[in-house]
Design an enzyme around this catalytic site. Structure first.
Site: not given
Ligand code: IDP
Length: 143
Positions: A11, A51, A59, A87, A104, A114, A117, A128
């Site tokens: 990212k 997304y 968010f 993962r 992370r 973070n 992805h 994807e």
């Molecule tokens: P992942 O990236 O670990 O698969 P997902 O739930 O698919 O997590 O969420 C996609 C991305 O959205 C996350 O990597 C993060 O950058 C963002 N995200 C997810 N949940 C939150 C939140 O509660 N607050 C802010 N950003 C979030």
């Protein structure tokens, strides 16, 4: 266990911190092979489409702002159990919850920024990968 492919993004935060090589090194040390890779600066349309499942989440706008804030590396990783292993290497979505030694935990600053992805299932991996790469851009590693 069958050879599998997964989709990964380094990212904008991690690219800005010059961590591309460090992160690719983690993939390779874990036995995952990079079979496609390119740098892209996502448009808003590309980020929103990628997304889309989060479009109703509070968010979402911040996520799209962040993902379009600078270039990313997109890559396809190949190996045994690649989706689950990637993962594991990444760690939990919120770096505060990520196990020590994960990407992370080591490289991410917050749940919003973070570092990486990774696809969460083989079905989303296929979708994807096709979102960013044509079949010809993915190079099976036979040696
Ligand atoms: P992942 O990236 O670990 O698969 P997902 O739930 O698919 O997590 O969420 C996609 C991305 O959205 C996350 O990597 C993060 O950058 C963002 N995200 C997810 N949940 C939150 C939140 O509660 N607050 C802010 N950003 C979030």
């Amino acid at each position: 266990m069958a050879i599998e492919r997964t989709f990964s993004i380094v990212k904008p935060d991690a690219v800005a911190k010059n961590l591309i090589g460090a992160i690719y090194g983690r993939f390779e040390s874990a036995g995952l092979k990079i079979v496609a890779s390119k740098m892209v600066h996502l448009s808003r349309e590309q980020a929103e489409g990628f997304y889309a499942e989060h479009s109703e989440r509070p968010f979402f706008k911040a996520l799209v702002d962040f993902m379009t804030s600078g270039p990313v590396m997109v890559q396809v990783l190949e190996g045994e159990d690649a989706v689950r292993r990637n993962r594991e290497i990444m760690g939990a979505t919120n770096p505060a919850d990520a196990l020590a030694g994960t990407l992370r935990a080591d490289y991410a600053d917050s749940i919003d920024e973070n570092a990486v992805h990774g696809s969460d299932a083989p079905e989303s991996a296929a979708r994807e990968i096709a979102y960013f790469f044509s079949d010809e851009e993915v190079c099976p590693r036979t040696r």
